[in-house]
Design a protein around this motif. Sequence first.
Motif, mmCIF file in Angstrom:
data_model
loop_
_atom_site.group_PDB
_atom_site.id
_atom_site.type_symbol
_atom_site.label_atom_id
_atom_site.label_comp_id
_atom_site.label_asym_id
_atom_site.label_seq_id
_atom_site.Cartn_x
_atom_site.Cartn_y
_atom_site.Cartn_z
ATOM 1 N N SER A 149 22.999 27.521 -22.500
ATOM 2 C CA SER A 149 24.323 26.890 -22.463
ATOM 3 C C SER A 149 25.396 27.952 -22.272
ATOM 4 N N TRP A 150 26.417 27.612 -21.475
ATOM 5 C CA TRP A 150 27.466 28.544 -21.088
ATOM 6 C C TRP A 150 28.822 28.012 -21.551
ATOM 7 N N THR A 151 29.688 28.934 -21.972
ATOM 8 C CA THR A 151 31.059 28.592 -22.355
ATOM 9 C C THR A 151 32.007 29.555 -21.655
ATOM 10 N N GLU A 152 32.900 29.022 -20.835
ATOM 11 C CA GLU A 152 33.853 29.861 -20.112
ATOM 12 C C GLU A 152 35.095 30.089 -20.967
ATOM 13 N N HIS A 153 35.415 31.371 -21.191
ATOM 14 C CA HIS A 153 36.628 31.712 -21.932
ATOM 15 C C HIS A 153 37.822 31.838 -20.985
ATOM 16 N N ASP A 154 37.593 32.488 -19.856
ATOM 17 C CA ASP A 154 38.595 32.568 -18.787
ATOM 18 C C ASP A 154 37.842 32.952 -17.526
ATOM 19 N N ALA A 155 38.564 33.314 -16.469
ATOM 20 C CA ALA A 155 37.926 33.548 -15.182
ATOM 21 C C ALA A 155 36.948 34.720 -15.188
ATOM 22 N N THR A 156 37.078 35.638 -16.131
ATOM 23 C CA THR A 156 36.225 36.825 -16.133
ATOM 24 C C THR A 156 35.437 37.015 -17.424
ATOM 25 N N HIS A 157 35.452 36.024 -18.312
ATOM 26 C CA HIS A 157 34.710 36.144 -19.565
ATOM 27 C C HIS A 157 33.965 34.844 -19.841
ATOM 28 N N VAL A 158 32.663 34.999 -20.101
ATOM 29 C CA VAL A 158 31.822 33.831 -20.328
ATOM 30 C C VAL A 158 30.835 34.136 -21.445
ATOM 31 N N GLY A 159 30.543 33.137 -22.260
ATOM 32 C CA GLY A 159 29.538 33.261 -23.308
ATOM 33 C C GLY A 159 28.310 32.450 -22.948
ATOM 34 N N LEU A 160 27.140 32.890 -23.432
ATOM 35 C CA LEU A 160 25.915 32.149 -23.183
ATOM 36 C C LEU A 160 25.022 32.177 -24.403
ATOM 37 N N ASN A 161 24.398 31.050 -24.665
ATOM 38 C CA ASN A 161 23.436 30.910 -25.750
ATOM 39 C C ASN A 161 22.038 30.904 -25.147
ATOM 40 N N VAL A 162 21.214 31.843 -25.605
ATOM 41 C CA VAL A 162 19.888 32.057 -25.047
ATOM 42 C C VAL A 162 18.847 31.806 -26.138
ATOM 43 N N SER A 163 17.787 31.082 -25.780
ATOM 44 C CA SER A 163 16.705 30.811 -26.724
ATOM 45 C C SER A 163 15.406 31.384 -26.173
ATOM 46 N N LEU A 164 14.629 31.999 -27.063
ATOM 47 C CA LEU A 164 13.323 32.548 -26.702
ATOM 48 C C LEU A 164 12.377 32.240 -27.850
ATOM 49 N N ARG A 165 11.422 31.333 -27.598
ATOM 50 C CA ARG A 165 10.564 30.814 -28.669
ATOM 51 C C ARG A 165 11.452 30.247 -29.770
ATOM 52 N N ASP A 166 11.360 30.754 -30.996
ATOM 53 C CA ASP A 166 12.207 30.212 -32.069
ATOM 54 C C ASP A 166 13.422 31.097 -32.342
ATOM 55 N N ARG A 167 13.732 32.008 -31.426
ATOM 56 C CA ARG A 167 14.858 32.923 -31.595
ATOM 57 C C ARG A 167 16.036 32.463 -30.749
#
Length: 249
Positions: A149-167
Amino acid sequence: MTKDSAFDELWNDPIAPGAPFDPKDVAGLPSSARRYLEHAIAPGTPLASAVRLRMTGTIKLKDQWHPFAADQVIRWNRGFVWRAKVKMNGLPVTGSDRWIDGEGAMRWKLLGLVPIVTASGPDISRSAADRVQIESLWLPSVLVAPSVSWTEHDATHVGLNVSLRDRHAHCEYSLDEQGRLRTVSMLRWGDPQGQGFGSLPFGGVAEEERTFGGFTIPSKLRIGWYFGTERFEPEGEFFRCTVEEAVYR
């Protein structure tokens, strides 16, 4: 490089071919996320689930910088192995860091004989899991998955939630106008000062990039603890690398 059966098994384990990347696959993402992924993956490139990297650089140990040569395999649904040879005062230190199927470990020997670092357990595993998740920047195909899942803060900053197994991990990217990665950061579990584990700022600066097999990835980075604070350069930065080769499967 020292033989490592786990390294070879991660890389050689059969992998089904990935579907070719189509920019339409990311059309529903925030604009900054689309710009990053479309910059990082050429249209038609098979979406890889593993990468093998060859790198050189310097690593800071006990307040001194030492040269290293390393290779690394990341197999997304399994983990990673980073194996290296470090020259310390002219003497070779060889070994590996890893996280495989939920278990992390560090094993390093002087002259290939004398153990100098042997570590494992829940804290090491948690820190290593965070590491492989932030290093998804070298395997951007996995960031196309619907589970990211991605969240845009502004045109040059973005956050992402990454899952790997149970992490699960949250990373922050800063990008330029073309979608090139400039910096990456996260809160990583670690104990850089030997005072107890905790979640600490971690990340780095991407100074150069290269394209390998349809993937454009950061190829020269400076990485360390306390990223984004005044402590990063004088005490947190500990790893500088140049990726010489990347092969995708």
